[in-house]
Design a protein around this motif. Structure first.
Motif, mmCIF file in Angstrom:
data_model
loop_
_atom_site.group_PDB
_atom_site.id
_atom_site.type_symbol
_atom_site.label_atom_id
_atom_site.label_comp_id
_atom_site.label_asym_id
_atom_site.label_seq_id
_atom_site.Cartn_x
_atom_site.Cartn_y
_atom_site.Cartn_z
ATOM 1 N N ASP A 1 -5.815 4.382 -8.937
ATOM 2 C CA ASP A 1 -6.407 5.536 -8.253
ATOM 3 C C ASP A 1 -6.991 6.448 -9.322
ATOM 4 O O ASP A 1 -6.258 7.107 -10.053
ATOM 5 N N CYS B 1 -3.957 3.797 -13.584
ATOM 6 C CA CYS B 1 -3.269 2.536 -13.302
ATOM 7 C C CYS B 1 -1.783 2.821 -13.503
ATOM 8 O O CYS B 1 -1.357 3.162 -14.598
ATOM 9 N N ARG C 1 3.549 9.420 -11.437
ATOM 10 C CA ARG C 1 2.970 8.153 -11.906
ATOM 11 C C ARG C 1 3.457 7.779 -13.293
ATOM 12 O O ARG C 1 3.503 8.605 -14.194
ATOM 13 N N ALA D 1 -4.657 -4.370 -10.740
ATOM 14 C CA ALA D 1 -4.064 -5.131 -9.637
ATOM 15 C C ALA D 1 -3.441 -6.425 -10.148
ATOM 16 O O ALA D 1 -2.372 -6.833 -9.680
ATOM 17 N N CYS E 1 -0.001 -3.471 -10.319
ATOM 18 C CA CYS E 1 0.071 -2.018 -10.317
ATOM 19 C C CYS E 1 -0.945 -1.411 -9.359
ATOM 20 O O CYS E 1 -1.782 -2.096 -8.806
ATOM 21 N N CYS E 2 -0.841 -0.104 -9.191
ATOM 22 C CA CYS E 2 -1.723 0.654 -8.303
ATOM 23 C C CYS E 2 -2.850 1.282 -9.116
ATOM 24 O O CYS E 2 -2.640 1.639 -10.279
ATOM 25 N N GLU F 1 0.817 -1.196 0.000
ATOM 26 C CA GLU F 1 0.000 0.000 0.000
ATOM 27 C C GLU F 1 0.856 1.253 0.000
ATOM 28 O O GLU F 1 0.589 2.204 -0.701
ATOM 29 N N CYS G 1 2.256 2.746 -3.280
ATOM 30 C CA CYS G 1 1.327 3.394 -4.217
ATOM 31 C C CYS G 1 1.107 4.865 -3.875
ATOM 32 O O CYS G 1 0.472 5.577 -4.635
ATOM 33 N N PRO H 1 3.892 0.874 -9.054
ATOM 34 C CA PRO H 1 4.171 1.280 -7.676
ATOM 35 C C PRO H 1 5.543 1.932 -7.580
ATOM 36 O O PRO H 1 6.431 1.662 -8.389
#
Length: 80
Positions: A56, A65, A35, A49, A53-54, A25, A28, A68
């Motif tokens: 938000d 996407c 990013r 996921a 990858c992260c 966590e 990210c 991390p």
């Protein structure tokens, strides 16, 4: 195995899994401008996921996407 041993092993596994999830966590958390895209147009949170990858989607104009953040040498994960 005795029930006590099984319970202790199960507890250790649960705590270790929780620790690993917290570590992921933290990687990210970064500024939107940092990013690097990891997805494609229309990528879902699950697809993101699955790529490791992260996701938000709260910041428009930046990848939703993204890869991390890599941990630096002074930020190594300590797993006890």
């Amino acid at each position: 195995m005795e029930p006590k041993v099984v319970c202790v092993l199960l507890l250790v596994c649960v705590l270790a899994a929780g620790s690993l999830a917290q570590g992921m966590e933290g990687t990210c958390e970064m500024e939107p401008k940092e990013r690097e895209n990891c997805g494609y147009p229309g990528v879902t949170p699950q697809d993101c996921a699955d790529r490791g990858c992260c996701f938000d989607n709260s910041v428009r104009g930046f990848p939703w996407c993204f890869h991390p953040r890599a941990l630096g040498p002074d930020e190594e994960d300590c797993v006890f």
